[in-house]
Design a protein around this motif. Structure first.
Motif, PDB file in Angstrom:
ATOM      1  N   TRP A  70      57.880   3.528  60.485  1.00 57.48           N
ATOM      2  CA  TRP A  70      57.258   2.313  61.020  1.00 57.48           C
ATOM      3  C   TRP A  70      56.248   1.750  60.019  1.00 57.48           C
ATOM      4  CZ3 TRP A  70      59.436  -0.087  64.876  1.00 57.48           C
ATOM      5  CH2 TRP A  70      60.154   0.636  65.826  1.00 57.48           C
ATOM      6  N   GLY A  71      56.510   0.539  59.533  1.00 53.61           N
ATOM      7  CA  GLY A  71      55.600  -0.128  58.611  1.00 53.61           C
ATOM      8  C   GLY A  71      55.628   0.424  57.201  1.00 53.61           C
ATOM      9  N   LEU A  72      56.562   1.327  56.899  1.00 49.70           N
ATOM     10  CA  LEU A  72      56.605   1.980  55.589  1.00 49.70           C
ATOM     11  C   LEU A  72      57.764   1.441  54.757  1.00 49.70           C
ATOM     12  CD1 LEU A  72      55.994   5.666  56.736  1.00 49.70           C
ATOM     13  CD2 LEU A  72      54.294   3.950  56.067  1.00 49.70           C
ATOM     14  N   HIS A  73      57.486   1.034  53.547  1.00 49.28           N
ATOM     15  CA  HIS A  73      58.496   0.500  52.628  1.00 49.28           C
ATOM     16  C   HIS A  73      58.565   1.433  51.432  1.00 49.28           C
ATOM     17  CE1 HIS A  73      60.633  -2.130  49.906  1.00 49.28           C
ATOM     18  NE2 HIS A  73      60.769  -3.046  50.845  1.00 49.28           N
ATOM     19  N   ILE A  74      59.711   2.062  51.209  1.00 43.83           N
ATOM     20  CA  ILE A  74      59.796   3.084  50.169  1.00 43.83           C
ATOM     21  C   ILE A  74      59.907   2.505  48.762  1.00 43.83           C
ATOM     22  CG2 ILE A  74      60.821   4.752  51.759  1.00 43.83           C
ATOM     23  CD1 ILE A  74      63.501   4.315  50.219  1.00 43.83           C
ATOM     24  N   ALA A  75      59.897   1.179  48.629  1.00 41.05           N
ATOM     25  CA  ALA A  75      59.945   0.567  47.295  1.00 41.05           C
ATOM     26  C   ALA A  75      58.951  -0.582  47.191  1.00 41.05           C
ATOM     27  CB  ALA A  75      61.362   0.092  46.969  1.00 41.05           C
ATOM     28  N   SER A  76      57.777  -0.396  47.764  1.00 40.86           N
ATOM     29  CA  SER A  76      56.745  -1.422  47.657  1.00 40.86           C
ATOM     30  C   SER A  76      56.220  -1.485  46.226  1.00 40.86           C
ATOM     31  CB  SER A  76      55.587  -1.096  48.603  1.00 40.86           C
ATOM     32  OG  SER A  76      54.503  -1.978  48.363  1.00 40.86           O
ATOM     33  N   PRO A  77      55.969  -2.700  45.697  1.00 36.59           N
ATOM     34  CA  PRO A  77      55.365  -2.814  44.365  1.00 36.59           C
ATOM     35  C   PRO A  77      53.866  -2.544  44.361  1.00 36.59           C
ATOM     36  CG  PRO A  77      55.753  -4.992  45.281  1.00 36.59           C
ATOM     37  CD  PRO A  77      56.353  -4.016  46.255  1.00 36.59           C
ATOM     38  N   ASP A  78      53.259  -2.465  45.536  1.00 34.96           N
ATOM     39  CA  ASP A  78      51.817  -2.258  45.649  1.00 34.96           C
ATOM     40  C   ASP A  78      51.498  -0.773  45.522  1.00 34.96           C
ATOM     41  OD1 ASP A  78      49.206  -1.744  46.940  1.00 34.96           O
ATOM     42  OD2 ASP A  78      49.265  -3.878  47.428  1.00 34.96           O
ATOM     43  N   ARG A  79      50.699  -0.398  44.529  1.00 36.02           N
ATOM     44  CA  ARG A  79      50.439   1.015  44.268  1.00 36.02           C
ATOM     45  C   ARG A  79      49.709   1.706  45.414  1.00 36.02           C
ATOM     46  NH1 ARG A  79      48.641   0.989  37.833  1.00 36.02           N
ATOM     47  NH2 ARG A  79      50.643   0.216  37.021  1.00 36.02           N
ATOM     48  N   GLU A  80      48.846   0.987  46.098  1.00 32.94           N
ATOM     49  CA  GLU A  80      48.140   1.597  47.219  1.00 32.94           C
ATOM     50  C   GLU A  80      49.098   1.861  48.377  1.00 32.94           C
ATOM     51  OE1 GLU A  80      44.944   2.749  47.148  1.00 32.94           O
ATOM     52  OE2 GLU A  80      45.201   2.250  45.031  1.00 32.94           O
ATOM     53  N   PRO A 122      67.146 -12.806  35.585  1.00 29.41           N
ATOM     54  CA  PRO A 122      68.047 -12.451  34.482  1.00 29.41           C
ATOM     55  C   PRO A 122      68.458 -10.988  34.509  1.00 29.41           C
ATOM     56  CG  PRO A 122      66.160 -13.709  33.682  1.00 29.41           C
ATOM     57  CD  PRO A 122      65.871 -13.362  35.102  1.00 29.41           C
ATOM     58  N   GLY A 123      69.714 -10.747  34.120  1.00 29.55           N
ATOM     59  CA  GLY A 123      70.203  -9.374  34.035  1.00 29.55           C
ATOM     60  C   GLY A 123      70.084  -8.647  35.354  1.00 29.55           C
ATOM     61  N   ARG A 124      69.606  -7.426  35.273  1.00 28.66           N
ATOM     62  CA  ARG A 124      69.444  -6.604  36.474  1.00 28.66           C
ATOM     63  C   ARG A 124      67.976  -6.329  36.740  1.00 28.66           C
ATOM     64  NH1 ARG A 124      73.769  -5.725  39.709  1.00 28.66           N
ATOM     65  NH2 ARG A 124      73.094  -3.591  40.152  1.00 28.66           N
ATOM     66  N   GLN A 125      67.099  -7.244  36.303  1.00 32.30           N
ATOM     67  CA  GLN A 125      65.659  -6.998  36.384  1.00 32.30           C
ATOM     68  C   GLN A 125      65.189  -6.728  37.810  1.00 32.30           C
ATOM     69  OE1 GLN A 125      63.420 -10.128  34.532  1.00 32.30           O
ATOM     70  NE2 GLN A 125      64.595 -10.036  32.620  1.00 32.30           N
ATOM     71  N   ALA A 126      65.645  -7.549  38.747  1.00 26.42           N
ATOM     72  CA  ALA A 126      65.178  -7.398  40.122  1.00 26.42           C
ATOM     73  C   ALA A 126      65.715  -6.112  40.745  1.00 26.42           C
ATOM     74  CB  ALA A 126      65.589  -8.606  40.960  1.00 26.42           C
ATOM     75  N   TYR A 127      66.960  -5.785  40.453  1.00 22.30           N
ATOM     76  CA  TYR A 127      67.522  -4.530  40.940  1.00 22.30           C
ATOM     77  C   TYR A 127      66.729  -3.341  40.391  1.00 22.30           C
ATOM     78  CZ  TYR A 127      71.787  -6.968  42.478  1.00 22.30           C
ATOM     79  OH  TYR A 127      72.691  -7.796  43.103  1.00 22.30           O
ATOM     80  N   GLN A 128      66.440  -3.387  39.099  1.00 22.75           N
ATOM     81  CA  GLN A 128      65.722  -2.283  38.467  1.00 22.75           C
ATOM     82  C   GLN A 128      64.307  -2.156  39.000  1.00 22.75           C
ATOM     83  OE1 GLN A 128      67.177  -0.013  36.337  1.00 22.75           O
ATOM     84  NE2 GLN A 128      65.272   1.106  36.756  1.00 22.75           N
ATOM     85  N   ALA A 129      63.682  -3.284  39.317  1.00 26.58           N
ATOM     86  CA  ALA A 129      62.316  -3.240  39.844  1.00 26.58           C
ATOM     87  C   ALA A 129      62.272  -2.461  41.153  1.00 26.58           C
ATOM     88  CB  ALA A 129      61.781  -4.652  40.048  1.00 26.58           C
ATOM     89  N   VAL A 130      63.261  -2.665  42.026  1.00 28.66           N
ATOM     90  CA  VAL A 130      63.300  -1.908  43.280  1.00 28.66           C
ATOM     91  C   VAL A 130      63.434  -0.418  42.998  1.00 28.66           C
ATOM     92  CG1 VAL A 130      64.563  -1.534  45.433  1.00 28.66           C
ATOM     93  CG2 VAL A 130      64.288  -3.850  44.560  1.00 28.66           C
ATOM     94  N   LEU A 131      64.314  -0.066  42.072  1.00 28.79           N
ATOM     95  CA  LEU A 131      64.489   1.345  41.726  1.00 28.79           C
ATOM     96  C   LEU A 131      63.211   1.938  41.152  1.00 28.79           C
ATOM     97  CD1 LEU A 131      68.045   1.230  40.098  1.00 28.79           C
ATOM     98  CD2 LEU A 131      67.452   1.917  42.432  1.00 28.79           C
ATOM     99  N   HIS A 133      60.118   0.992  41.681  1.00 25.89           N
ATOM    100  CA  HIS A 133      59.119   1.153  42.745  1.00 25.89           C
ATOM    101  C   HIS A 133      59.477   2.333  43.653  1.00 25.89           C
ATOM    102  CE1 HIS A 133      57.511  -2.478  41.258  1.00 25.89           C
ATOM    103  NE2 HIS A 133      58.266  -3.321  41.923  1.00 25.89           N
ATOM    104  N   ALA A 134      60.774   2.529  43.901  1.00 28.77           N
ATOM    105  CA  ALA A 134      61.203   3.660  44.727  1.00 28.77           C
ATOM    106  C   ALA A 134      60.869   4.981  44.032  1.00 28.77           C
ATOM    107  CB  ALA A 134      62.694   3.577  45.027  1.00 28.77           C
ATOM    108  N   HIS A 135      61.072   5.037  42.734  1.00 27.91           N
ATOM    109  CA  HIS A 135      60.724   6.257  41.993  1.00 27.91           C
ATOM    110  C   HIS A 135      59.214   6.511  42.032  1.00 27.91           C
ATOM    111  CE1 HIS A 135      64.385   7.846  40.155  1.00 27.91           C
ATOM    112  NE2 HIS A 135      64.821   6.599  40.073  1.00 27.91           N
ATOM    113  N   ALA A 136      58.437   5.448  41.867  1.00 29.54           N
ATOM    114  CA  ALA A 136      56.977   5.606  41.897  1.00 29.54           C
ATOM    115  C   ALA A 136      56.520   6.160  43.242  1.00 29.54           C
ATOM    116  CB  ALA A 136      56.302   4.265  41.613  1.00 29.54           C
ATOM    117  N   THR A 137      57.234   5.803  44.291  1.00 30.89           N
ATOM    118  CA  THR A 137      56.882   6.242  45.640  1.00 30.89           C
ATOM    119  C   THR A 137      57.424   7.624  45.970  1.00 30.89           C
ATOM    120  OG1 THR A 137      56.959   3.923  46.355  1.00 30.89           O
ATOM    121  CG2 THR A 137      57.003   5.594  48.085  1.00 30.89           C
ATOM    122  N   LEU A 138      58.651   7.921  45.519  1.00 32.49           N
ATOM    123  CA  LEU A 138      59.378   9.080  46.034  1.00 32.49           C
ATOM    124  C   LEU A 138      59.572  10.223  45.045  1.00 32.49           C
ATOM    125  CD1 LEU A 138      62.210   7.356  48.122  1.00 32.49           C
ATOM    126  CD2 LEU A 138      60.084   8.365  48.961  1.00 32.49           C
TER     127      LEU A 138
END
Length: 274
Positions: A70-80, A122-131, A133-138
């Motif tokens: 609930w309310g948790l996003h496993i690939a948030s760009p926000d470090r906090e 461009p390219g796969r930038q947005a896809y990679q950004a999600v990945l 952020h997910a790594h930073a979280t998980l």
């Protein structure tokens, strides 16, 4: 499959009190739902877990929990936010370790908006950004999962692309991450956003699929109806499941827990599961 697959179910511990024989007698897969309720992980959750252990005396089935979401996003760009999600997931793993559970359900970070917009860069930038952020979280969570023998299964919520969670899981390159499918969520995505049908989700997951929430729906909303009350093509779903060798846990996740036994009988009557 030469023998009909054995169904499991998702329920809180108070319902397990009434369905103990159903779960334990045939060692059906079980997913405990108590530990994703907001506030539970901040209180003393051990009495709930200990009661589950008492009820499961002699149980040899595969035990899992639904992790916090609930309310948790496993690939948030926000470090906090990442720190909060990491902490919650680690709390979920504390529960798994206490229960000797081997699976924890977590929620996909992808939404319908992503399907239309991830290629808008461009390219796969947005896809990679999600990945990223997910790594930073998980990443820390995954290391702990590996240590205690838990697989985190990533469930589709608003995913329109049936492949995208498998891509995320494969990017972690670990047996501690796998794919989950919720049939009602996939059916909603098919009926309301133009996604493929549920059996396509199963085939596209392939043997990365280790968990499935079985619920019926109408393609408009997340109904969690008893099996047979909606319009999912269950013969197609179980035909696709029969092609896999990963033996995913088949978990009935129904809003009305009194519908678990009737749903089992409905699928048994169709010669699909038992």
């Amino acid at each position: 499959m030469s023998e009909l697959p054995l169904l499991g179910a998702a329920m809180p511990v108070d319902v397990l009190e009434t369905l103990q024989d159903f779960i334990v007698n045939e060692h059906r897969d079980l997913e405990l739902q108590d530990f994703c309720v907001p506030g539970v992980l901040d209180d003393d959750w051990k009495p709930i877990a200990d009661r589950a252990k008492e009820l499961l005396s002699g149980y040899r089935g595969r035990l899992g929990i639904h992790g916090p979401f609930w309310g948790l996003h496993i690939a948030s760009p926000d470090r906090e936010i990442q720190k909060v999600v990491t902490r919650r997931m680690m709390q979920g793993l504390d529960v798994c370790e206490h229960l000797s559970a081997t699976q924890m359900v977590i929620h996909s970070p992808y939404i319908t908006w992503d399907y239309n917009n991830l290629d808008n860069a461009p390219g796969r930038q947005a896809y990679q950004a999600v990945l990223d952020h997910a790594h930073a979280t998980l990443d820390e969570v995954v290391r702990r999962s590996e240590e205690i023998g838990v697989t985190m299964v990533v469930e589709n919520i608003m995913d329109k692309d049936p492949d995208i969670r498998r891509t995320l899981v494969e990017d972690f390159n670990t047996s501690a991450m796998a794919v989950s499918i919720d049939t009602g969520h996939a059916h909603y995505a098919c009926g309301s956003t133009g996604a493929p049908p549920v059996d396509y989700f199963v085939r596209r997951a392939g043997n990365s699929l280790q968990h499935i929430h079985l619920q019926d729906a109408d393609g408009y909303a997340d109904r969690h109806w008893n099996i047979g009350e909606g319009n999912i093509s269950w013969h197609a779903v179980f035909r696709a499941l029969g092609e896999l060798t990963s033996q995913p846990r088949l978990i009935l996740e129904l809003r009305d827990k009194t519908g678990i036994l009737p749903s089992v009988e409905w699928l048994r009557s169709c010669n699909l599961a038992r």
